[in-house]
Design a protein around this motif. Sequence first.
Motif, PDB file in Angstrom:
ATOM      1  N   VAL A  23      -7.218 -17.919 -86.199  1.00 22.49           N
ATOM      2  CA  VAL A  23      -6.381 -18.827 -85.411  1.00 22.49           C
ATOM      3  C   VAL A  23      -5.560 -19.655 -86.394  1.00 22.49           C
ATOM      4  O   VAL A  23      -6.118 -20.280 -87.284  1.00 22.49           O
ATOM      5  N   PRO A  24      -4.230 -19.665 -86.271  1.00 28.15           N
ATOM      6  CA  PRO A  24      -3.412 -20.393 -87.243  1.00 28.15           C
ATOM      7  C   PRO A  24      -3.595 -21.906 -87.122  1.00 28.15           C
ATOM      8  O   PRO A  24      -3.810 -22.440 -86.024  1.00 28.15           O
ATOM      9  N   GLU A  25      -3.524 -22.578 -88.258  1.00 23.40           N
ATOM     10  CA  GLU A  25      -3.617 -24.039 -88.272  1.00 23.40           C
ATOM     11  C   GLU A  25      -2.445 -24.620 -87.488  1.00 23.40           C
ATOM     12  O   GLU A  25      -1.318 -24.133 -87.580  1.00 23.40           O
ATOM     13  N   GLY A  26      -2.722 -25.639 -86.689  1.00 23.22           N
ATOM     14  CA  GLY A  26      -1.689 -26.296 -85.908  1.00 23.22           C
ATOM     15  C   GLY A  26      -1.395 -25.608 -84.581  1.00 23.22           C
ATOM     16  O   GLY A  26      -0.515 -26.055 -83.850  1.00 23.22           O
ATOM     17  N   GLN A  27      -2.105 -24.543 -84.271  1.00 19.65           N
ATOM     18  CA  GLN A  27      -1.898 -23.831 -82.989  1.00 19.65           C
ATOM     19  C   GLN A  27      -2.230 -24.760 -81.835  1.00 19.65           C
ATOM     20  O   GLN A  27      -3.315 -25.305 -81.765  1.00 19.65           O
ATOM     21  N   GLU A  28      -1.272 -24.965 -80.949  1.00 22.86           N
ATOM     22  CA  GLU A  28      -1.509 -25.788 -79.773  1.00 22.86           C
ATOM     23  C   GLU A  28      -2.248 -24.944 -78.742  1.00 22.86           C
ATOM     24  O   GLU A  28      -1.893 -23.788 -78.499  1.00 22.86           O
TER      25      GLU A  28
ATOM     26  N   ILE B  54       1.677 -21.361 -74.392  1.00 23.77           N
ATOM     27  CA  ILE B  54       2.920 -20.607 -74.503  1.00 23.77           C
ATOM     28  C   ILE B  54       4.081 -21.512 -74.090  1.00 23.77           C
ATOM     29  O   ILE B  54       3.900 -22.465 -73.337  1.00 23.77           O
ATOM     30  N   ALA B  55       5.242 -21.198 -74.585  1.00 25.05           N
ATOM     31  CA  ALA B  55       6.431 -21.986 -74.259  1.00 25.05           C
ATOM     32  C   ALA B  55       6.780 -21.801 -72.784  1.00 25.05           C
ATOM     33  O   ALA B  55       6.540 -20.741 -72.201  1.00 25.05           O
TER      34      ALA B  55
END
Length: 71
Positions: free
Chosen positions: A23-28, A45-46
């Motif tokens: 999981v990428p750092e800063g993933q909301e 998601i946007a």
Amino acid sequence: MNTVKTRKVGNSLTVTIPKALDVPEGQEMVVYKGADNVIVLAPKIADPFAEAADLRMENDFEGVRLLDSEI
């Protein structure tokens, strides 16, 4: 299977996500409690309609002929 524990941070509980899950750092994330108290984390998601063009349906039926019983 990875096992993690909750820990208190301020007035909240936190869970550390193992690096192996990539999981990428800063993933909301969106979090909710599902059936049987299952905690679900899903990437946010946007909003697909945030910058949408004019979606009004003003002339979509132009040229369509109605049958006698459709009115």
